[in-house]
Design a protein around this motif. Sequence first.
Motif, mmCIF file in Angstrom:
data_model
loop_
_atom_site.group_PDB
_atom_site.id
_atom_site.type_symbol
_atom_site.label_atom_id
_atom_site.label_comp_id
_atom_site.label_asym_id
_atom_site.label_seq_id
_atom_site.Cartn_x
_atom_site.Cartn_y
_atom_site.Cartn_z
ATOM 1 N N ASP A 221 -32.969 -25.785 7.558
ATOM 2 C CA ASP A 221 -33.026 -25.388 6.260
ATOM 3 C C ASP A 221 -31.689 -24.393 6.116
ATOM 4 O O ASP A 221 -31.087 -24.085 6.910
ATOM 5 N N LEU A 222 -31.573 -24.224 4.545
ATOM 6 C CA LEU A 222 -30.567 -23.397 4.103
ATOM 7 C C LEU A 222 -31.297 -22.045 3.539
ATOM 8 O O LEU A 222 -32.347 -22.363 2.848
ATOM 9 N N GLU B 16 -26.312 -21.376 -2.564
ATOM 10 C CA GLU B 16 -25.364 -21.156 -3.598
ATOM 11 C C GLU B 16 -23.850 -21.006 -3.362
ATOM 12 O O GLU B 16 -22.972 -21.398 -3.882
ATOM 13 N N GLU B 17 -23.877 -20.499 -2.113
ATOM 14 C CA GLU B 17 -22.325 -20.624 -1.733
ATOM 15 C C GLU B 17 -21.668 -21.383 -1.007
ATOM 16 O O GLU B 17 -20.277 -22.002 -1.520
ATOM 17 N N TYR B 18 -22.237 -22.095 -0.090
ATOM 18 C CA TYR B 18 -21.817 -23.113 0.790
ATOM 19 C C TYR B 18 -21.860 -24.475 0.015
ATOM 20 O O TYR B 18 -20.754 -25.015 -0.314
ATOM 21 N N TYR B 19 -23.032 -24.786 -0.517
ATOM 22 C CA TYR B 19 -23.295 -26.000 -1.252
ATOM 23 C C TYR B 19 -23.028 -26.240 -2.639
ATOM 24 O O TYR B 19 -21.779 -26.984 -2.889
ATOM 25 N N LYS B 20 -23.529 -25.455 -3.410
ATOM 26 C CA LYS B 20 -23.317 -25.378 -4.986
ATOM 27 C C LYS B 20 -21.914 -24.880 -5.106
ATOM 28 O O LYS B 20 -21.227 -25.295 -6.092
ATOM 29 N N GLY B 21 -21.653 -23.830 -4.296
ATOM 30 C CA GLY B 21 -20.356 -22.928 -4.449
ATOM 31 C C GLY B 21 -19.078 -23.746 -4.143
ATOM 32 O O GLY B 21 -18.378 -24.564 -4.715
ATOM 33 N N PHE B 22 -18.705 -23.522 -2.616
ATOM 34 C CA PHE B 22 -17.216 -23.899 -2.219
ATOM 35 C C PHE B 22 -17.222 -25.473 -2.215
ATOM 36 O O PHE B 22 -16.264 -25.967 -2.493
ATOM 37 N N ALA B 23 -18.380 -26.145 -1.657
ATOM 38 C CA ALA B 23 -18.353 -27.674 -1.526
ATOM 39 C C ALA B 23 -18.065 -28.211 -2.897
ATOM 40 O O ALA B 23 -17.269 -28.916 -2.938
#
Length: 464
Positions: free
Chosen positions: A68-69, A75-82
Amino acid sequence: MSHRLVVVSNRVGPVNESARAGGLAVALVEALRSSGGLWFGWSGEISEAGIGEPKIEEHGPLSVATIDLSEEDNEEYYKGFANRTLWPLFHYRIDLTTYDRYNYRGYLRVNSNFAKAIFPLLSDDDLIWVHDYHLLSFGAELRRMGCTQPMGFFLHIPFPAPEVFTTLPNHEVIIRAMCAYDIIGFQTEGDRRCFVNYIVNELGGTELDDERVLAFGRTFVAAAIPIGIDTQNFEKFATSREATLHLNRMKNVLGDRLQVIGVDRLDYTKGLPQRFEAFERLLADYPENRGRTSFVQIAPPSREDVAEYIDIREQLEQMAGNINGQYSDYDWTPLRYLNRGFSRQALAGMYRASRVGLVTPLRDGMNLVAKEYIAAQSEDDPGVLVLSRFAGAAKQADGALIVNPYDIYAVAEALQTALNMPFDERLERRNRMMDRMRREDVAAWRNDFIGRLEAVATATRSGG
């Protein structure tokens, strides 16, 4: 296969529902089953604890491990930077790229946590195959932990020109991390060339030959390995019961009219506003198509909480309304815009009912819709593919009409040509592309990449 295959991706694909899965998932599952392999990735679930012990499920010889995340990770890894940094940047949309230091740190943190979660599950004889832009730094994290197994990475989206990529703060950190992989695969030679040019001109690396690159003291392979589709199965989809049902429904609606079809996830990279403009230009410049030709655009929504996606959906709804308001007749609607998805079998039937497949992304790694449209075509009445020069598929689709999606008039002209193309030419173009698609299908792509990983393992054992 003498080695166990370990696949790592942001999300784990369906392993038991091959009818629903795309060709990529089917090809990977087949290889994983044959090697007793492991597929590792995010469960898609958000939990307070975030990344912890992987949940492991057995599916016969294939194991699936998911984590899980946390909300912060998401927010930061998936929606944000990626998806707000790498996705627009790699598609040349600097104007939509968000440069946020916290998202960048979150991306590195989650890549590191992915590596920590999978490391205890690895065996010495594993081959590790990592997928896509979410996991650029994952390999370097595994190397720091002592992982020596052969490790490959495939980028499914484009790699941008150095002048674009260097707008990314800490761009050299990302590339240094990518160099931890033994093999880096790209969709096209153009993408590979952009990556190598960055290595050589920005970092002082060396291009040793057509594929091998030396950087940061490591020699690795950077190769163009274009992905295919499961051509044989998609041909079968086109004659399935569900496909035939949708084919007949469309034919009943169309009568003796012709249809143009577009199928894309709702995304600003797909060139949908330009495509709508091109169809409107077709009706304006070639009025014989009024009442004779319809356009159906299927665009399932995605990332509905992101402002850019909300904007493009509203823009397309307004454009569709304006076109229909200007050109509709009581017995003919020129443009049907559907914001929902369909099964792959249903789409195969819709493709077969359409004289033209209109695939005009502004930038795309490959675009498998282009190949699926051709695979669905009947030899008795084949359609014509109109394809953007900026889709990776354009490098292989030598029977398509290749267009610049920014040139609205040229796309309209190509549509007119396609709609009026004689049968013999349509058949010759279709057969030419099908011959290549059968040779260069997703299984050939998979076997090529895994074969390269096995060669690394052999060279390592022999001390080469």
